[in-house]
Design a protein around this motif. Sequence first.
Motif, PDB file in Angstrom:
ATOM      1  N   VAL A   7      39.812  72.292  20.544  1.00 21.96           N
ATOM      2  CA  VAL A   7      39.879  72.459  18.953  1.00 21.96           C
ATOM      3  C   VAL A   7      41.186  71.763  18.887  1.00 21.96           C
ATOM      4  O   VAL A   7      41.935  71.363  19.712  1.00 21.96           O
ATOM      5  N   GLU A   8      41.646  71.663  17.518  1.00 26.83           N
ATOM      6  CA  GLU A   8      42.699  71.074  17.313  1.00 26.83           C
ATOM      7  C   GLU A   8      43.839  72.297  17.394  1.00 26.83           C
ATOM      8  O   GLU A   8      45.105  72.084  17.776  1.00 26.83           O
ATOM      9  N   VAL A   9      43.544  73.581  16.796  1.00 29.09           N
ATOM     10  CA  VAL A   9      44.561  74.643  16.649  1.00 29.09           C
ATOM     11  C   VAL A   9      43.882  75.763  17.014  1.00 29.09           C
ATOM     12  O   VAL A   9      42.669  76.093  16.646  1.00 29.09           O
ATOM     13  N   VAL A  10      44.581  76.883  18.058  1.00 27.03           N
ATOM     14  CA  VAL A  10      44.169  78.036  18.330  1.00 27.03           C
ATOM     15  C   VAL A  10      45.168  78.926  17.520  1.00 27.03           C
ATOM     16  O   VAL A  10      46.206  78.938  17.486  1.00 27.03           O
ATOM     17  N   VAL A  11      44.585  79.910  16.525  1.00 28.85           N
ATOM     18  CA  VAL A  11      45.544  81.040  16.226  1.00 28.85           C
ATOM     19  C   VAL A  11      45.107  82.203  16.903  1.00 28.85           C
ATOM     20  O   VAL A  11      44.079  82.564  17.107  1.00 28.85           O
ATOM     21  N   VAL A  12      46.368  82.952  17.543  1.00 28.99           N
ATOM     22  CA  VAL A  12      46.024  84.138  18.182  1.00 28.99           C
ATOM     23  C   VAL A  12      46.807  85.253  17.557  1.00 28.99           C
ATOM     24  O   VAL A  12      47.825  85.271  16.979  1.00 28.99           O
ATOM     25  N   GLY A  13      45.778  86.144  17.109  1.00 31.01           N
ATOM     26  CA  GLY A  13      46.118  87.270  16.288  1.00 31.01           C
ATOM     27  C   GLY A  13      45.603  87.091  14.945  1.00 31.01           C
ATOM     28  O   GLY A  13      45.577  86.233  14.222  1.00 31.01           O
ATOM     29  N   ALA A  14      44.838  88.005  14.249  1.00 27.85           N
ATOM     30  CA  ALA A  14      44.500  88.217  12.769  1.00 27.85           C
ATOM     31  C   ALA A  14      44.648  89.380  12.045  1.00 27.85           C
ATOM     32  O   ALA A  14      44.062  89.776  11.218  1.00 27.85           O
ATOM     33  N   GLY A  15      46.330  89.520  12.240  1.00 28.39           N
ATOM     34  CA  GLY A  15      46.846  90.420  11.026  1.00 28.39           C
ATOM     35  C   GLY A  15      47.013  89.459   9.886  1.00 28.39           C
ATOM     36  O   GLY A  15      46.591  88.555   9.785  1.00 28.39           O
ATOM     37  N   PHE A  36      39.573  74.534  14.322  1.00 32.07           N
ATOM     38  CA  PHE A  36      40.326  75.635  14.779  1.00 32.07           C
ATOM     39  C   PHE A  36      39.742  77.001  15.032  1.00 32.07           C
ATOM     40  O   PHE A  36      38.556  77.187  14.372  1.00 32.07           O
ATOM     41  N   VAL A  37      40.212  77.939  16.023  1.00 28.37           N
ATOM     42  CA  VAL A  37      39.476  79.112  16.100  1.00 28.37           C
ATOM     43  C   VAL A  37      40.833  80.132  16.063  1.00 28.37           C
ATOM     44  O   VAL A  37      41.783  80.011  16.189  1.00 28.37           O
ATOM     45  N   VAL A  38      40.168  81.395  15.528  1.00 27.71           N
ATOM     46  CA  VAL A  38      41.110  82.587  15.322  1.00 27.71           C
ATOM     47  C   VAL A  38      40.592  83.595  16.318  1.00 27.71           C
ATOM     48  O   VAL A  38      39.437  83.811  16.440  1.00 27.71           O
ATOM     49  N   LEU A  39      41.414  84.036  17.275  1.00 24.06           N
ATOM     50  CA  LEU A  39      41.228  84.862  18.241  1.00 24.06           C
ATOM     51  C   LEU A  39      41.985  86.222  18.211  1.00 24.06           C
ATOM     52  O   LEU A  39      43.105  86.121  17.984  1.00 24.06           O
ATOM     53  N   ASP A  40      41.328  87.452  18.100  1.00 26.21           N
ATOM     54  CA  ASP A  40      41.850  88.492  17.783  1.00 26.21           C
ATOM     55  C   ASP A  40      41.609  89.633  18.809  1.00 26.21           C
ATOM     56  O   ASP A  40      40.343  89.760  19.111  1.00 26.21           O
ATOM     57  N   HIS A  41      42.268  90.382  19.276  1.00 22.75           N
ATOM     58  CA  HIS A  41      41.882  91.332  20.399  1.00 22.75           C
ATOM     59  C   HIS A  41      41.558  92.733  19.852  1.00 22.75           C
ATOM     60  O   HIS A  41      41.296  93.621  20.668  1.00 22.75           O
ATOM     61  N   SER A  42      41.645  92.881  18.578  1.00 26.36           N
ATOM     62  CA  SER A  42      41.504  94.316  18.184  1.00 26.36           C
ATOM     63  C   SER A  42      40.098  94.315  18.010  1.00 26.36           C
ATOM     64  O   SER A  42      39.337  93.541  17.715  1.00 26.36           O
ATOM     65  N   PRO A  43      39.518  95.740  17.931  1.00 27.19           N
ATOM     66  CA  PRO A  43      38.396  95.939  17.667  1.00 27.19           C
ATOM     67  C   PRO A  43      37.671  95.442  16.165  1.00 27.19           C
ATOM     68  O   PRO A  43      36.409  95.189  16.147  1.00 27.19           O
ATOM     69  N   SER A 125      37.898  79.737  27.836  1.00 29.51           N
ATOM     70  CA  SER A 125      39.424  79.073  27.599  1.00 29.51           C
ATOM     71  C   SER A 125      38.954  78.104  26.529  1.00 29.51           C
ATOM     72  O   SER A 125      38.026  77.538  26.203  1.00 29.51           O
ATOM     73  N   TRP A 126      40.034  77.759  25.743  1.00 31.70           N
ATOM     74  CA  TRP A 126      40.197  76.795  24.662  1.00 31.70           C
ATOM     75  C   TRP A 126      41.369  75.848  24.998  1.00 31.70           C
ATOM     76  O   TRP A 126      42.419  76.256  25.520  1.00 31.70           O
ATOM     77  N   SER A 127      41.077  74.555  24.563  1.00 33.17           N
ATOM     78  CA  SER A 127      42.225  73.328  24.764  1.00 33.17           C
ATOM     79  C   SER A 127      42.539  73.100  23.534  1.00 33.17           C
ATOM     80  O   SER A 127      41.571  72.763  22.445  1.00 33.17           O
ATOM     81  N   ALA A 128      43.572  73.042  23.254  1.00 31.64           N
ATOM     82  CA  ALA A 128      44.035  72.845  21.885  1.00 31.64           C
ATOM     83  C   ALA A 128      45.405  72.001  21.646  1.00 31.64           C
ATOM     84  O   ALA A 128      46.216  71.810  22.772  1.00 31.64           O
ATOM     85  N   ARG A 129      45.523  71.210  20.480  1.00 31.61           N
ATOM     86  CA  ARG A 129      46.896  70.609  20.277  1.00 31.61           C
ATOM     87  C   ARG A 129      47.882  71.203  20.019  1.00 31.61           C
ATOM     88  O   ARG A 129      48.996  70.894  19.973  1.00 31.61           O
TER      89      ARG A 129
END
Length: 359
Positions: A7-15, A36-43, A125-129
């Motif tokens: 992807v171009e961008v990974v967003v870590v956290g969805a607060g 882009f992808v949004v990854l969030d560890h919360s349930p 895994s994701w590869s991002a710029r």
Amino acid sequence: MNNTREVEVVVVGAGQAGLAAAYHLRRTGFEPERDFVVLDHSPGPGGAWQFRWPSLTYGKVHGMHALPGMELTGADPGRPSAEVVSGYFAQYEHTFGLRVRRPVDVRAVREGTAGRLLVETSAGSWSARALINATGTWDRPFWPRYPGQETFRGRQLHTAQYAGPEEFAGQRVIVVGGGASGTQHLLEIAPYAVATTWVTRRPPVFREGPFDEEAGRAAVALVEERVRQGLPPKSVVSVTGLPLNDAIRAGLESGVLDRRPMFDRVTPEGVEWDDGRRVTADVILWATGFRAAIDHLRPLRLREPGGGIRVEGTRAVTDPRIHLVGYGPSASTIGANRAGRAAVRDIRRLLAEEEPVPA
């Protein structure tokens, strides 16, 4: 077989900060899951808000600011903030089709191939710029260390474990910490406890009158200067003081908010000071704040000798591919929204300047 997704961008956290960044990515032409992808560890949706104690109702929340593009309206001030904000965030994710992936734990971000970042997670895994880190602080409660702490026979807990005042009925409680959480805990617990004691490292500063834009800018500037120097950020609240509202006034008048200086040691029965004063307790509640949850960035070696990450705006000075939103001066709710927009603007400029390199 290489199962790394690009992807171009990974967003870590969805607060708040992560959703604001995702909104601006989508608004400027980036497509969720493709670009882009949004990854969030919360349930579930809600960021750290979903873990707040039930007695923290929406009416008690200090400055919850709406996410960009959709106001939070008509919320019942008597409902738990965890319910109100989680519902709002869920509606926001659905309305804008942000397609947040959860629960996903981001374990490490390291250098990949062809100038890209490799984001290793529990879901592959994701590869991002570029990467927007919006992990906040809730996962890293700060526990100070004091002599004798391990000998205490009562219960010790942190704000992150606080479930409400009822569990302290009939107990003697020491609350450590001079921030908003500490004062809220004291005011809630006092009617249930046999006795409460308030202990802080520094005398609390109470703020009279409205908190205008000029005061806000001055507070943010103080925090911003720290992160420019590569020092661990302080919260914006730590430099604004505590608002002197009706509840605080009542606590001061009743003696509940009668602050004592920090004790020198913990004993099996409670705490004591070098001058001979002692307080016996059943519980020590550490309302001592949180630290930035950024350990997954360690492989990139972004930390400065001072212990923090040097940031200009939202961009990590030593690696322009990394943006930190909700960090330092952007840790306030309105600051997180502005930081999300600023990070996306800088990332668009970065990606436009750097043509993709074939792997």
